[in-house]
Design a protein around this motif. Structure first.
Motif, PDB file in Angstrom:
ATOM      1  N   LYS A  60       0.823  -1.219   0.000  1.00  0.00           N
ATOM      2  CA  LYS A  60       0.000   0.000   0.000  1.00  0.00           C
ATOM      3  C   LYS A  60       0.854   1.265   0.000  1.00  0.00           C
ATOM      4  CE  LYS A  60      -3.660  -2.560   0.256  1.00  0.00           C
ATOM      5  NZ  LYS A  60      -4.492  -2.786  -0.954  1.00  0.00           N
ATOM      6  N   GLN A  61       2.031   1.167  -0.633  1.00  0.00           N
ATOM      7  CA  GLN A  61       2.899   2.326  -0.757  1.00  0.00           C
ATOM      8  C   GLN A  61       3.424   2.402  -2.194  1.00  0.00           C
ATOM      9  OE1 GLN A  61       5.551   3.483   2.317  1.00  0.00           O
ATOM     10  NE2 GLN A  61       4.565   2.228   3.891  1.00  0.00           N
ATOM     11  N   ILE A  62       3.141   3.518  -2.846  1.00  0.00           N
ATOM     12  CA  ILE A  62       3.455   3.703  -4.253  1.00  0.00           C
ATOM     13  C   ILE A  62       4.369   4.908  -4.428  1.00  0.00           C
ATOM     14  CG2 ILE A  62       2.467   4.383  -6.493  1.00  0.00           C
ATOM     15  CD1 ILE A  62      -0.015   2.792  -5.765  1.00  0.00           C
ATOM     16  N   GLY A  63       5.347   4.774  -5.295  1.00  0.00           N
ATOM     17  CA  GLY A  63       6.193   5.904  -5.661  1.00  0.00           C
ATOM     18  C   GLY A  63       5.802   6.418  -7.033  1.00  0.00           C
ATOM     19  N   VAL A  64       5.758   7.733  -7.176  1.00  0.00           N
ATOM     20  CA  VAL A  64       5.397   8.360  -8.448  1.00  0.00           C
ATOM     21  C   VAL A  64       6.584   9.185  -8.943  1.00  0.00           C
ATOM     22  CG1 VAL A  64       3.866  10.012  -9.596  1.00  0.00           C
ATOM     23  CG2 VAL A  64       2.936   8.424  -7.895  1.00  0.00           C
ATOM     24  N   LEU A  65       7.040   8.895 -10.152  1.00  0.00           N
ATOM     25  CA  LEU A  65       8.114   9.643 -10.787  1.00  0.00           C
ATOM     26  C   LEU A  65       7.511  10.483 -11.903  1.00  0.00           C
ATOM     27  CD1 LEU A  65      10.530   6.607 -11.090  1.00  0.00           C
ATOM     28  CD2 LEU A  65      10.877   8.546  -9.551  1.00  0.00           C
ATOM     29  N   GLY A  66       7.724  11.800 -11.859  1.00  0.00           N
ATOM     30  CA  GLY A  66       7.104  12.660 -12.861  1.00  0.00           C
ATOM     31  C   GLY A  66       7.879  13.938 -13.081  1.00  0.00           C
ATOM     32  N   THR A  67       7.345  14.796 -13.927  1.00  0.00           N
ATOM     33  CA  THR A  67       7.942  16.112 -14.131  1.00  0.00           C
ATOM     34  C   THR A  67       7.665  16.992 -12.918  1.00  0.00           C
ATOM     35  OG1 THR A  67       5.973  17.081 -15.160  1.00  0.00           O
ATOM     36  CG2 THR A  67       7.533  15.922 -16.611  1.00  0.00           C
ATOM     37  N   LYS A  68       8.336  18.091 -12.867  1.00  0.00           N
ATOM     38  CA  LYS A  68       8.119  19.040 -11.772  1.00  0.00           C
ATOM     39  C   LYS A  68       6.665  19.499 -11.736  1.00  0.00           C
ATOM     40  CE  LYS A  68       9.762  23.565 -10.100  1.00  0.00           C
ATOM     41  NZ  LYS A  68      10.675  24.702 -10.401  1.00  0.00           N
ATOM     42  N   GLY A  69       6.089  19.764 -12.911  1.00  0.00           N
ATOM     43  CA  GLY A  69       4.716  20.227 -12.968  1.00  0.00           C
ATOM     44  C   GLY A  69       3.729  19.205 -12.457  1.00  0.00           C
ATOM     45  N   THR A  70       3.907  17.957 -12.844  1.00  0.00           N
ATOM     46  CA  THR A  70       3.007  16.892 -12.406  1.00  0.00           C
ATOM     47  C   THR A  70       3.102  16.691 -10.903  1.00  0.00           C
ATOM     48  OG1 THR A  70       3.113  15.755 -14.537  1.00  0.00           O
ATOM     49  CG2 THR A  70       2.457  14.445 -12.642  1.00  0.00           C
ATOM     50  N   VAL A  71       4.319  16.662 -10.383  1.00  0.00           N
ATOM     51  CA  VAL A  71       4.507  16.448  -8.947  1.00  0.00           C
ATOM     52  C   VAL A  71       3.956  17.623  -8.145  1.00  0.00           C
ATOM     53  CG1 VAL A  71       6.256  16.244  -7.125  1.00  0.00           C
ATOM     54  CG2 VAL A  71       6.453  14.880  -9.231  1.00  0.00           C
ATOM     55  N   GLN A  72       4.232  18.844  -8.577  1.00  0.00           N
ATOM     56  CA  GLN A  72       3.744  20.018  -7.846  1.00  0.00           C
ATOM     57  C   GLN A  72       2.220  20.091  -7.820  1.00  0.00           C
ATOM     58  OE1 GLN A  72       5.705  23.448  -9.590  1.00  0.00           O
ATOM     59  NE2 GLN A  72       7.385  23.348  -8.122  1.00  0.00           N
ATOM     60  N   PRO A  83      -7.974   5.016  -0.753  1.00  0.00           N
ATOM     61  CA  PRO A  83      -7.644   5.878   0.398  1.00  0.00           C
ATOM     62  C   PRO A  83      -6.640   5.276   1.371  1.00  0.00           C
ATOM     63  CG  PRO A  83      -9.890   4.998   0.549  1.00  0.00           C
ATOM     64  CD  PRO A  83      -9.399   4.675  -0.812  1.00  0.00           C
ATOM     65  N   ASP A  84      -6.425   3.959   1.287  1.00  0.00           N
ATOM     66  CA  ASP A  84      -5.474   3.317   2.192  1.00  0.00           C
ATOM     67  C   ASP A  84      -4.061   3.247   1.610  1.00  0.00           C
ATOM     68  OD1 ASP A  84      -6.335   1.577   0.221  1.00  0.00           O
ATOM     69  OD2 ASP A  84      -6.065  -0.216   1.449  1.00  0.00           O
ATOM     70  N   VAL A  85      -3.876   3.780   0.392  1.00  0.00           N
ATOM     71  CA  VAL A  85      -2.566   3.740  -0.255  1.00  0.00           C
ATOM     72  C   VAL A  85      -1.815   5.049  -0.005  1.00  0.00           C
ATOM     73  CG1 VAL A  85      -1.378   3.727  -2.487  1.00  0.00           C
ATOM     74  CG2 VAL A  85      -3.205   2.082  -2.039  1.00  0.00           C
ATOM     75  N   LYS A  86      -0.569   4.938   0.391  1.00  0.00           N
ATOM     76  CA  LYS A  86       0.293   6.093   0.613  1.00  0.00           C
ATOM     77  C   LYS A  86       1.095   6.367  -0.662  1.00  0.00           C
ATOM     78  CE  LYS A  86       2.553   9.195   3.157  1.00  0.00           C
ATOM     79  NZ  LYS A  86       1.895  10.393   3.705  1.00  0.00           N
ATOM     80  N   VAL A  87       1.107   7.636  -1.083  1.00  0.00           N
ATOM     81  CA  VAL A  87       1.772   8.017  -2.326  1.00  0.00           C
ATOM     82  C   VAL A  87       2.971   8.906  -2.026  1.00  0.00           C
ATOM     83  CG1 VAL A  87       1.520   9.191  -4.549  1.00  0.00           C
ATOM     84  CG2 VAL A  87      -0.393   7.868  -3.614  1.00  0.00           C
ATOM     85  N   TYR A  88       4.127   8.517  -2.556  1.00  0.00           N
ATOM     86  CA  TYR A  88       5.350   9.304  -2.447  1.00  0.00           C
ATOM     87  C   TYR A  88       5.736   9.755  -3.855  1.00  0.00           C
ATOM     88  CZ  TYR A  88       5.587   6.974   2.080  1.00  0.00           C
ATOM     89  OH  TYR A  88       5.280   6.494   3.332  1.00  0.00           O
ATOM     90  N   GLN A  89       6.165  11.014  -3.988  1.00  0.00           N
ATOM     91  CA  GLN A  89       6.424  11.553  -5.314  1.00  0.00           C
ATOM     92  C   GLN A  89       7.833  12.133  -5.431  1.00  0.00           C
ATOM     93  OE1 GLN A  89       2.895  13.574  -7.180  1.00  0.00           O
ATOM     94  NE2 GLN A  89       2.217  13.735  -5.060  1.00  0.00           N
TER      95      GLN A  89
END
Length: 276
Positions: A117-129, A142-148
Motif C-alpha cells: 500500500k505504498q506507491i512511488g510516483v516519478l514525474g515532471t516538476k509540474g506533475t509532482v507540484q 484511500p489506504d494507499v500512501k503516495v510518495y512523489q
C-alpha cells in the motif's frame, strides 16, 4: 486529406507516442491524428496558466481537424489543463466533444499493483507540484500512501538521445535514491511521464527485485477501449479506416520524424502545423 472523426492524441512533444503506440495496438481499426507541440516543449516546468493555454490551443487544432475525442497523452497537460478544459472551455466551444487525460485512468487501477500500500510516483516538476496523483489515487485507494519525486533532467536526457548512454545512469540513480529514501516499503513505481518508458530498463536496474515499475501505455489503451464501449454515441461516430496521421508544431519535420521513431517504434512521416 484528413480523416474525419478521428481520435486525437496530444502531447507536448514525443512522449505521448509511447501511449499512442499502445492505443493503436489495442484499437487498430480507428483513425488517429497525433499532434506534438514540439516547438513549445517541454511543458514540465511551465506555469499552470501557460500549460492550459498551450494545451487548449492544440486541442482546438485537433477539433478543427475532425477529432471529436482527444486524449491528452501527457501527464503535465492532464495535471494542469484537463480540468479547466473539461469544466469550462468545452462549454464555450462544443459540449459534445470530449477530452480525456491519463491521470484518472491510471489512478483507478494503480492501487491494485501494490501489496504494501505504498506507491512511488516519478514525474515532471509540474506533475509532482500539482499533486494530481496524490489526490486521484487517494480518491480510489484511500489506504494507499503516495510518495512523489520530480525528475526534471530525464526528459532532456531522452529528447537529446542521451538516455541509453552511461552518463544517464547518475541521474537515474539520483532521483530513485531520493524517492526511495522517503519510504523503505514502496513496492510499486509509477512512471508518471510518457517519456520515462524509454528509461525503464535503467530504472529497473537500480531497483530491488520486489519493486514493480508500471508504465501507462497499456493502462490508458484499456481505459480508452472501456470508455468507447460505455459511450456508443461517441464510438459510433468515429471513422474506422485504420489511418494514422502525425502533426508537429515545429517546422523541422525531419527531426521530429527521426526522434519520433524512438518513441513509436515505427517510422513515421509528419506534417507541420503552426500554432498561434
Amino acid at each position: 486529406m484528413l480523416s474525419k472523426q478521428s481520435i486525437g492524441v496530444f502531447d507536448s512533444g514525443y512522449g505521448g507516442l509511447t501511449v499512442f503506440k499502445s492505443i493503436a495496438k489495442l484499437l487498430p481499426g480507428y483513425d488517429y491524428i497525433y499532434l506534438g507541440d514540439n516547438v513549445r516543449a517541454p511543458y514540465g516546468n511551465r506555469s499552470f496558466k501557460t500549460i492550459h493555454q498551450y494545451t487548449w490551443e492544440c486541442v482546438q487544432l485537433l477539433f478543427e481537424m475532425g477529432c471529436p475525442l482527444v486524449v491528452l497523452a501527457c501527464n503535465t497537460a492532464s495535471a494542469k489543463a484537463l480540468r479547466t478544459i473539461q469544466q469550462q472551455d468545452l462549454k464555450n466551444v462544443d459540449p459534445a466533444k470530449r477530452v480525456l487525460g491519463v491521470i484518472r485512468p491510471t489512478a483507478e487501477v494503480i492501487g491494485n499493483y501494490t501489496s504494501t500500500k505504498q506507491i512511488g510516483v516519478l514525474g515532471t516538476k509540474g506533475t509532482v507540484q500539482s499533486n494530481s496523483y496524490g489526490i486521484e489515487i487517494g480518491n480510489f485507494f484511500p489506504d494507499v500512501k503516495v510518495y512523489q519525486q520530480a525528475c526534471p533532467l530525464w526528459v532532456p536526457l531522452i529528447e537529446n538521445g542521451e538516455h541509453n548512454k552511461p552518463g544517464a545512469d547518475y541521474f537515474v540513480k539520483q532521483y530513485l535514491d531520493q524517492l526511495l529514501s522517503q519510504s523503505a516499503d514502496i513496492d510499486t513505481l509509477l512512471l508518471a511521464c510518457t517519456h520515462y518508458p524509454l528509461l525503464q530498463d535503467k530504472i529497473e536496474a537500480y531497483l530491488p527485485d520486489h519493486i514493480r515499475v508500471i508504465a501507462q501505455g497499456e493502462i490508458i489503451a484499456q481505459s480508452l477501449q472501456d470508455y468507447l464501449r460505455r459511450h456508443p454515441e461517441i464510438e459510433s461516430g468515429l471513422s474506422k479506416n485504420g489511418n494514422q496521421q502525425f502533426f508537429t508544431t515545429t517546422d523541422d519535420t525531419l527531426d521530429f520524424d527521426q526522434n519520433a521513431t524512438m518513441f513509436f517504434s515505427e517510422k513515421i512521416k509528419s506534417t507541420y502545423i503552426p500554432v498561434k
